[in-house]
Design an enzyme around this catalytic site. Structure first.
Site, short mmCIF file in Angstrom:
data_model
loop_
_atom_site.label_atom_id
_atom_site.label_comp_id
_atom_site.label_asym_id
_atom_site.label_seq_id
_atom_site.Cartn_x
_atom_site.Cartn_y
_atom_site.Cartn_z
N ASP A 1 -13.72 19.25 31.96
CA ASP A 1 -13.62 20.31 30.74
C ASP A 1 -12.22 20.15 30.34
O ASP A 1 -11.35 19.57 31.09
CB ASP A 1 -13.82 21.80 31.51
CG ASP A 1 -14.33 22.70 30.67
OD1 ASP A 1 -14.05 22.33 29.51
OD2 ASP A 1 -14.80 23.69 30.75
N ASP B 1 -20.39 26.51 23.82
CA ASP B 1 -20.52 27.63 25.00
C ASP B 1 -21.66 28.73 24.18
O ASP B 1 -22.14 29.62 24.92
CB ASP B 1 -19.34 28.29 24.94
CG ASP B 1 -18.73 27.53 26.12
OD1 ASP B 1 -19.01 26.52 26.96
OD2 ASP B 1 -17.21 27.78 26.15
C1 DGJ Z 1 -15.52 26.25 29.17
C2 DGJ Z 1 -17.23 25.26 28.99
O1 DGJ Z 1 -17.56 25.07 27.85
C3 DGJ Z 1 -18.00 25.96 29.94
O2 DGJ Z 1 -19.24 25.50 29.79
C4 DGJ Z 1 -17.54 26.35 31.34
O3 DGJ Z 1 -17.75 25.10 32.08
C5 DGJ Z 1 -16.43 27.02 31.35
N1 DGJ Z 1 -15.25 26.36 30.55
C6 DGJ Z 1 -15.65 27.06 32.74
O4 DGJ Z 1 -14.58 27.68 32.62
#
Ligand code: DGJ
Length: 695
Positions: free
Chosen positions: A447, A515
């Site tokens: 990430d 997200d």
């Molecule tokens: C952002 C990501 O897009 C989410 O899926 C998740 O992994 C969060 N970060 C975790 O902090």
């Protein structure tokens, strides 16, 4: 599929188009033709510069690479500074080399030890051409580049072109735009450090095109950092597009003896947007995804993020894993929260050591439980980041990008590590290598959750190199880890789809799309994604949408997520027996169609934003089987009673399928030209139809 040289005119041939470049009598690199194949003997260098003393020849011609210098006033691709202060490049032709499907088209500066090679690659199995630029410093002193694009394109004719790109954001990735360029310069770019959610590193240019017809000229850039697409149309109607590393706050010092390759551009010309997407999709599978996984279907994954957020522990994750295994999930990924003092997003990033309170017996207990359920185990990391509240930051505050005189701007309570420092790279490599060496981990979700700021790096002789060096360091780390741990798959995430580019497809593999997991929004997000990105790499979760937006039925959510690489992300501990049964049935069904979805050809039939109904059909290679997804959300004005024209099948084949409890047996030609009557009138209308050839 082959490259021919005729007196320094090079004809790069694919099945559907010729790309013709060469030199003119002055030895200047020139572009001649991008379009339908002609007789190769016909191509010749034509003069199309100006003959007016108020204008300059260089501004009028079309080039593959336009360096800044001499009487050049239009947008350029390369700008460099030599050690004596000269800031111009003036090139001579320096020969060529053709080796199979690869062309090197060479130039050198008239005075300085700078060589520039324009590279081209074509493919036997794809109507894509790849191009990039190599610069070589064969002297001793630094050459400082202030702009270093990967190449330039000139679009045929003089009528204005429209450009399709994105103007997205977090939670609204791949939101499409269409802009007519009739004069001036149109720029798509990122200055955030990653390719970001906003614009896409691509151009898609056309005059009159739709899904099925019209010339579509397109290119995607294999790069995950700051990029720029610069399209301009001059008074005479000529449209040129440059694409490459963003020159904003950019410099690159090329030392004596060094060579630099710009990121690659993959480009093509198709009839319609649909064929563009399919050509790129096949190209990703055959030439871009990591070889060891490219042809294997992606496992159905469960991700813990939306179920447990930071509140992870052996017991709860194990319970989730048991539930996930029961419905047929193949890979269990534990997201954020397992390391350091990570109880929320204020602490812990950088301390990649297991949190002993949450996992008193270490990670292996959970991994073993997951494996005992018959699933592989994956884990989340965010290696490029640090929270000020972490042991790493307390020990090494100077490991972030910073200026001593400025207060660091925190976003999501975190700072960006200075990835250009070898000690930072070493630390991250060791943490991740230990994680992968000591545990049975088969999947990393990498990430990256904030853009850069206060980009001081005292370690660099030229700090403006940081943008490029950061992305390179990320690629190098992932590539090293993949080489050491060849059975591990990498997912690229950046607050959802903030790094969903062709660099990510090459170095990582799949991406986290957004997200925003709300199924209605997803119909639009996924549609925008598929325009220039491969379906297989699109991770799509089924989650619990309550609390965000209007709720949608679980089946509807499954049917939307099944259009990509199906994944689950809801709190299954709260699933009823009925939800569990439905999930099991849907996953079983997905496994029966996933080869078609992940490797087949996608035809976008209806678009939720324009048509109020979304319809996508995925067709297998020999067109003997297809999966048709239809969904719609609301009924307005009795409008949704339409003939659905089913594209993508073989005109001459007979197909059979069930639709609305009726057996339909029709030819591909009929289904395409007459269509089937579709009434999408109920709330959350959704159907998946399997279409089989009658043999
Ligand atoms: C952002 C990501 O897009 C989410 O899926 C998740 O992994 C969060 N970060 C975790 O902090």
């Amino acid at each position: 599929m082959s490259i021919i040289n005729q007196n320094n005119i090079f004809i790069i041939q694919t099945n559907s188009f010729h790309y013709v470049i060469g030199t003119d009598k002055n030895g200047t690199n020139r572009f001649f033709h991008w379009g339908k194949p002609c007789l190769v003997e016909d191509y010749m260098p034509e003069y199309n510069g100006f003959i007016n003393s108020n204008h300059t020849d260089l501004d009028g011609i079309c080039q593959e690479c336009s360096p800044f210098g001499l009487t050049m006033y239009r947008n350029v691709d390369i700008k460099a500074r030599f050690s004596d202060g000269c800031r111009e490049i003036s090139l001579d032709y320096n020969g060529y080399n053709i080796d199979g499907n690869r062309l090197e088209f060479k130039f050198k500066d008239k005075h300085y030890p700078l060589e520039i090679i324009l590279n081209y690659l074509c493919y036997d199995d794809s109507d894509i051409v790849t191009k990039w630029i190599t610069v070589k410093n064969s002297g001793c002193d630094d050459i400082v580049f202030e702009k270093l694009f990967s190449g330039e394109f000139s679009l045929p004719g003089v009528k204005p072109y429209k450009f399709r790109n994105t103007n997205g954001s977090w939670g609204a990735e791949f939101t499409q735009t269409e802009t007519l360029l009739d004069g001036g310069t149109l720029i798509y770019e990122s200055r955030k450090g990653t390719s970001s959610h906003t614009n896409s590193p691509q151009f898609v240019a056309y005059q009159n095109a739709d899904e099925k017809s019209g010339n579509v000229y397109f290119a995607v850039l294999e790069y995950s950092g700051n990029f720029k697409v610069e399209a301009s149309r001059d008074l005479y109607g000529k449209t040129r597009v440059g694409i490459g590393l963003n020159d904003f706050d950019f410099e690159y010092n090329l030392k004596g003896g060094e060579v630099f390759d710009t990121p690659k551009i993959h480009f093509g010309l198709t009839q319609g947007f649909g064929e563009m997407s399919r050509t790129l999709n096949r190209f990703a599978i055959n030439h871009v995804f990591p070889k060891n996984f490219a042809r294997t279907p992606l496992p159905v994954l469960y991700n813990s993020w939306e179920a447990t957020y930071f509140n992870v522990s052996t017991a709860e994750q194990s319970r989730l894993a048991e539930k996930a295994a029961k419905v047929g999930v193949e890979l269990f990924v534990m997201d954020d929260g397992w390391f350091g003092e990570r109880n929320d997003d204020h602490a812990g990033l950088g301390d990649w050591f297991v949190n002993k309170e949450k996992f008193p017996n270490g990670l292996d207990e959970l991994i073993q439980n997951v494996n005992n359920c018959g699933m592989d185990f994956g884990i989340w990391v965010e290696p490029e980041m640090v929270n000020p509240n972490s042991n790493l930051y307390r020990a090494h505050p100077d490991w972030t990008y910073h200026y001593d005189t400025r207060t660091p701007s925190e976003l999501r309570n975190q700072l960006v590590l200075n990835m250009t420092k070898p000690e930072v790279q070493k630390y991250i490599y060791n943490c991740l290598n230990d994680l992968l060496s000591n545990h049975n981990i088969k999947y990393i979700k990498w990430d990256m959750n904030r853009p850069f700021s206060e980009t001081g790096c005292e370690n660099l002789e030229n700090p403006k190199m940081l943008w490029y060096l950061h992305t390179k360091a990320v690629y190098d780390l992932v590539d090293r880890l993949k080489a050491e741990h060849s059975d591990v798959q990498f997912e690229c995430c950046s607050s959802g789809g903030g790094r969903a580019d062709w660099g990510a497809f090459r170095h990582f593999y799949m991406i986290w799309t957004s997200d925003n997991t709300h199924a209605i929004d997803r119909l639009a997000i996924q549609n925008g994604y598929t325009l220039t990105r491969p379906v297989k790499a699109m991770r799509a979760w089924v989650t619990d949408t309550e609390g965000y937006n209007r709720n949608t039925p679980l089946e509807f959510r499954f049917h939307v997520a099944m259009r990509g690489s199906l994944s689950l992300g809801g709190n299954m501990l709260k699933y009823s027996q009925e939800d569990m049964e439905l999930s099991k049935e849907k996953i079983r069904f997905y496994k029966s169609i996933r080869n078609i979805v992940q490797f087949g050809d996608l035809y976008r039939l209806l678009n939720i934003d324009k048509d109020e109904i979304s319809a996508d059909i995925y067709v297998n290679e020999d067109k003997s089987k297809a999966v048709l997804f239809i969904a719609s959300v609301n009924t307005r004005c009795f409008k949704k009673s339409i003939p659905l024209f089913i594209d993508g099948l073989d005109d001459g084949k007979i197909y059979s399928f069930e639709f609305n409890n009726q057996k339909i047996i029709k030819s591909g030609a009929y289904l395409k030209n007459v269509g089937i009557p579709l009434e999408a009138r109920e709330q959350f209308f959704n159907r998946i139809i399997i279409i089989d050839e009658v043999k």
